[in-house]
Design an enzyme around this catalytic site. Sequence first.
Site, PDB file in Angstrom:
ATOM      1  N   GLU A   9      -8.846 -19.498  12.772  1.00  0.00           N
ATOM      2  CA  GLU A   9      -8.001 -18.864  13.795  1.00  0.00           C
ATOM      3  C   GLU A   9      -7.595 -19.884  14.860  1.00  0.00           C
ATOM      4  O   GLU A   9      -6.444 -19.923  15.300  1.00  0.00           O
ATOM      5  CB  GLU A   9      -8.808 -17.728  14.434  1.00  0.00           C
ATOM      6  N   TYR A  19     -13.638 -10.165  14.274  1.00  0.00           N
ATOM      7  CA  TYR A  19     -14.267  -8.866  14.005  1.00  0.00           C
ATOM      8  C   TYR A  19     -15.582  -9.038  13.234  1.00  0.00           C
ATOM      9  O   TYR A  19     -16.469  -8.186  13.297  1.00  0.00           O
ATOM     10  CB  TYR A  19     -13.355  -8.017  13.112  1.00  0.00           C
ATOM     11  N   GLY A  20     -15.654 -10.123  12.468  1.00  0.00           N
ATOM     12  CA  GLY A  20     -16.701 -10.249  11.454  1.00  0.00           C
ATOM     13  C   GLY A  20     -18.127 -10.364  11.954  1.00  0.00           C
ATOM     14  O   GLY A  20     -19.063 -10.229  11.171  1.00  0.00           O
ATOM     15  N   CYS A  45     -12.523 -12.568   2.842  1.00  0.00           N
ATOM     16  CA  CYS A  45     -12.010 -12.420   4.212  1.00  0.00           C
ATOM     17  C   CYS A  45     -10.593 -12.963   4.160  1.00  0.00           C
ATOM     18  O   CYS A  45     -10.353 -14.018   3.538  1.00  0.00           O
ATOM     19  CB  CYS A  45     -12.866 -13.230   5.179  1.00  0.00           C
ATOM     20  N   THR A  46      -9.658 -12.252   4.770  1.00  0.00           N
ATOM     21  CA  THR A  46      -8.251 -12.639   4.609  1.00  0.00           C
ATOM     22  C   THR A  46      -7.914 -13.965   5.295  1.00  0.00           C
ATOM     23  O   THR A  46      -6.858 -14.538   5.034  1.00  0.00           O
ATOM     24  CB  THR A  46      -7.314 -11.524   5.120  1.00  0.00           C
ATOM     25  N   HIS A  47      -8.804 -14.451   6.149  1.00  0.00           N
ATOM     26  CA  HIS A  47      -8.574 -15.787   6.733  1.00  0.00           C
ATOM     27  C   HIS A  47      -8.770 -16.904   5.697  1.00  0.00           C
ATOM     28  O   HIS A  47      -8.143 -17.953   5.793  1.00  0.00           O
ATOM     29  CB  HIS A  47      -9.543 -16.047   7.896  1.00  0.00           C
ATOM     30  N   CYS A 101      -7.508  -6.707   6.524  1.00  0.00           N
ATOM     31  CA  CYS A 101      -8.768  -7.273   7.017  1.00  0.00           C
ATOM     32  C   CYS A 101      -9.911  -6.590   6.272  1.00  0.00           C
ATOM     33  O   CYS A 101     -10.037  -5.357   6.328  1.00  0.00           O
ATOM     34  CB  CYS A 101      -8.866  -6.999   8.517  1.00  0.00           C
ATOM     35  N   ASN A 102     -10.700  -7.384   5.568  1.00  0.00           N
ATOM     36  CA  ASN A 102     -11.837  -6.813   4.821  1.00  0.00           C
ATOM     37  C   ASN A 102     -12.842  -6.162   5.754  1.00  0.00           C
ATOM     38  O   ASN A 102     -13.407  -5.104   5.453  1.00  0.00           O
ATOM     39  CB  ASN A 102     -12.540  -7.917   4.032  1.00  0.00           C
ATOM     40  N   THR A 103     -13.069  -6.803   6.911  1.00  0.00           N
ATOM     41  CA  THR A 103     -14.077  -6.309   7.851  1.00  0.00           C
ATOM     42  C   THR A 103     -13.656  -4.954   8.413  1.00  0.00           C
ATOM     43  O   THR A 103     -14.455  -4.009   8.473  1.00  0.00           O
ATOM     44  CB  THR A 103     -14.251  -7.325   9.001  1.00  0.00           C
ATOM     45  N   SER A 111      -7.634  -8.948  12.552  1.00  0.00           N
ATOM     46  CA  SER A 111      -8.187  -9.447  13.813  1.00  0.00           C
ATOM     47  C   SER A 111      -7.401 -10.656  14.313  1.00  0.00           C
ATOM     48  O   SER A 111      -7.494 -11.018  15.481  1.00  0.00           O
ATOM     49  CB  SER A 111      -9.640  -9.870  13.597  1.00  0.00           C
TER      50      SER A 111
HETATM   51  N1  DGL Z   1      -9.755 -11.509   8.437  1.00  0.00           N
HETATM   52  C1  DGL Z   1     -10.849 -10.623   8.576  1.00  0.00           C
HETATM   53  C2  DGL Z   1     -11.402 -10.183   7.225  1.00  0.00           C
HETATM   54  O1  DGL Z   1     -10.691 -10.116   6.262  1.00  0.00           O
HETATM   55  C3  DGL Z   1     -11.951 -10.894   9.549  1.00  0.00           C
HETATM   56  C4  DGL Z   1     -12.022 -12.141  10.319  1.00  0.00           C
HETATM   57  C5  DGL Z   1     -12.833 -11.915  11.576  1.00  0.00           C
HETATM   58  O2  DGL Z   1     -12.211 -11.478  12.546  1.00  0.00           O
HETATM   59  O3  DGL Z   1     -14.038 -12.127  11.555  1.00  0.00           O
HETATM   60  O4  DGL Z   1     -12.557  -9.857   7.118  1.00  0.00           O
END
Ligand code: DGL
Length: 277
Positions: A158, A47-48, A193-195, A79-81, A16
Amino acid sequence: MSSPARAGAPIGVFDSGVGGLSVLRALRVQLPQEDFVYLSDAAHAPYGERTDDYVSARALRVADYLITQHEVKALVVACNTATAAAIQVLRARWPTLPIVGIEPALKPAAAASQTKRVGVMATRSTLQSAKFKTLLDSLQGQAEFVVQACDGLAAAIENGDDKTTQALCETFVRAMGDFGRQPGQMDQLVLGCTHYPLVSDVLQSLVGASVDLLEAGAPVSLQTRRVLSQADLLFAGRAGGATRLLSTGTAEALSGNALRWLGLDRVVEGVQTDAPQ
Ligand code: DGL
């Protein structure tokens, strides 16, 4: 047997926003000879806190763009989501394309934990997904997982909003409970979450140095190598593959974070995934 031209095609990676850079970092170490095209869907982030249908539709759009416009030979959903919401849909749509997803590192955390208590930070959407519930159920009895939905944290990271990031990390870590190596404390923290690996210094200082932080960038890069090898798609050229950075939103966050975390000084290409091709 795949053609050499196909093996020389780039690997598509998307998230995302900038979070997937934590996965791209590991991919570039594991597969230094490969070319990568990284797409940040910043115009539709985060996305989350969206519905599964929305995230699924975005994942299909972005994947279609990378396949048609960049002829990627494989796709990494960094992205996990998006993995939780869309990996099955993506695989059904492109059954012959190697597609690698990411999931919170609960299994390694349970295995490594001595206190058998594990903290898990992820987006609300990931935690509510059927995929996450299945993962949690599969580990029943192996450890106690304290899960925390981290609304707003990916967006703060972000936006490079360090003050909000710090405040949210403090709130969420406190809400999970005690971290440490004593009985009853959580000795593992899963960054689901990859962030979040991009602010691991903040999180580490909050939970203490004795606690392990687990992210899934390295396992995803190993899995990518494995699936490329199985499909005979590993590029046999020398190290020094190229990386392109694309964004559906503004360029600043992606270019700044790519420089900061990967030492990548690149002009970010603005793209419109929804435009008629
Ligand atoms: N980086 C994304 C993940 O791994 C999601 C972050 C988001 O857009 O909420 O879930």
